[in-house]
Design a protein around this motif. Structure first.
Motif, PDB file in Angstrom:
ATOM      1  N   VAL A 195      33.395 -43.453  19.821  1.00 25.01           N
ATOM      2  CA  VAL A 195      33.252 -43.318  21.210  1.00 25.01           C
ATOM      3  C   VAL A 195      34.601 -43.090  21.802  1.00 25.01           C
ATOM      4  N   GLU A 196      35.422 -44.061  21.592  1.00 22.78           N
ATOM      5  CA  GLU A 196      36.671 -44.175  22.170  1.00 22.78           C
ATOM      6  C   GLU A 196      37.744 -42.951  21.645  1.00 22.78           C
ATOM      7  N   TRP A 197      37.447 -42.477  20.470  1.00 23.72           N
ATOM      8  CA  TRP A 197      38.288 -41.272  19.938  1.00 23.72           C
ATOM      9  C   TRP A 197      37.986 -40.089  20.593  1.00 23.72           C
ATOM     10  N   CYS A 198      36.431 -39.837  20.989  1.00 20.87           N
ATOM     11  CA  CYS A 198      35.773 -38.708  21.743  1.00 20.87           C
ATOM     12  C   CYS A 198      36.390 -38.877  23.082  1.00 20.87           C
TER      13      CYS A 198
ATOM     14  N   ALA B 230      38.838 -35.427  24.198  1.00 20.24           N
ATOM     15  CA  ALA B 230      37.916 -34.462  24.863  1.00 20.24           C
ATOM     16  C   ALA B 230      38.481 -33.980  26.270  1.00 20.24           C
ATOM     17  N   LYS B 231      39.727 -34.620  26.589  1.00 13.70           N
ATOM     18  CA  LYS B 231      40.594 -34.372  27.836  1.00 13.70           C
ATOM     19  C   LYS B 231      41.393 -33.193  27.510  1.00 13.70           C
TER      20      LYS B 231
END
Length: 253
Positions: free
Chosen positions: A23-26, A30-31
């Motif tokens: 979740v942290e990687w996405c 994603a920005k």
């Protein structure tokens, strides 16, 4: 006991679990990427002028373009004489003289095939068969097994011709048993006789040759039969007509 187990289950479910690692990687990837473009300073060349041109500068530019930017008038090229009429060069050069002997050697060398490509020619060895005539018409000749006979052993030399003649006179050839019991047929008898040329009696009648043709009277003429006379008249009518050329008349008339 059952109540204690239910309480333990409720206590385990009420604990909040941490989010997974992806979740942290996405959220981080994603920005959108922020790209910072640095405006470089523009350096003018010696032919560029900063800012818009004024009327005087435009007038000066048009005067310059009228004299310098027009196509240059080149002088008319001088026509050089062509050395020869042929389209290929060098044509004015004399042809090289070739030695005929050397030329023949080169031709023979080029015409000779390479050794690696030369294959031995197949030579068929034909069987040596003795003379065996056709005894029965329509059937192939049957070759005898004992033929050709081995030649007799002749001495290497004789003292004189009389001794050699005597040796040939006393020589006897072996006779096969089948030949002693054989019966002569008319065909074998005709083959045993020497060939007579021209054939006698002749196969067909040959009239005598007339050497003096003018002094010999021609054969008596016969009259036309009614049918022959009609055919003769039809033949004359056909020969009297002109030759018709339909292709010539179609294309040229």
């Amino acid at each position: 006991m059952s109540m204690i187990q239910e309480e333990t289950k409720a206590s385990v479910i009420s604990v909040v679990k941490p989010p997974p690692s992806w979740v942290e990687w996405c959220e981080r990837n994603a920005k959108p990427i922020e790209r910072r473009l640095i405006k470089e300073r523009r350096y003018l060349t010696r032919w560029q002028i900063p800012g818009p041109m004024k009327k005087a500068q435009w007038r000066e530019f048009y005067e310059w373009a009228a004299s310098r930017a027009m196509p240059k008038e080149l002088p008319v090229p001088v026509k050089q004489p062509i050395p020869c009429v042929d389209k290929f060069l060098p044509c004015a050069r004399k042809p090289r003289a070739i030695d005929p002997d050397e030329f023949q050697e080169k031709v023979a060398k080029l015409a000779t095939p390479l050794e690696r490509k030369m294959t031995p020619k197949h030579q068929y060895i034909y069987p040596v068969q003795p003379y065996s005539p056709i005894i029965v018409w329509g059937q192939p000749p049957l070759h005898d097994k004992g033929r050709p006979f081995k030649p007799p052993q002749k001495p290497c030399c004789f003292f004189n011709a009389d001794i050699e003649d005597k040796w040939w006179a006393e020589l006897r050839f072996p006779i096969r048993k089948a030949a002693l019991k054989a019966r002569i047929t008319p065909r074998i008898l005709s083959l045993s006789k020497p060939k007579i040329t021209p054939q006698f009696p002749p196969h067909c009648y040959h009239p005598e040759h007339i050497y003096d043709v003018l002094n010999v009277k021609p054969p008596r003429r016969k009259k036309f039969t009614p049918q022959g006379w009609r055919l003769h008249q039809i033949r004359l009518l056909y020969l009297s007509k002109p030759v018709s050329r339909p292709e010539y008349e179609y294309f040229y008339m």
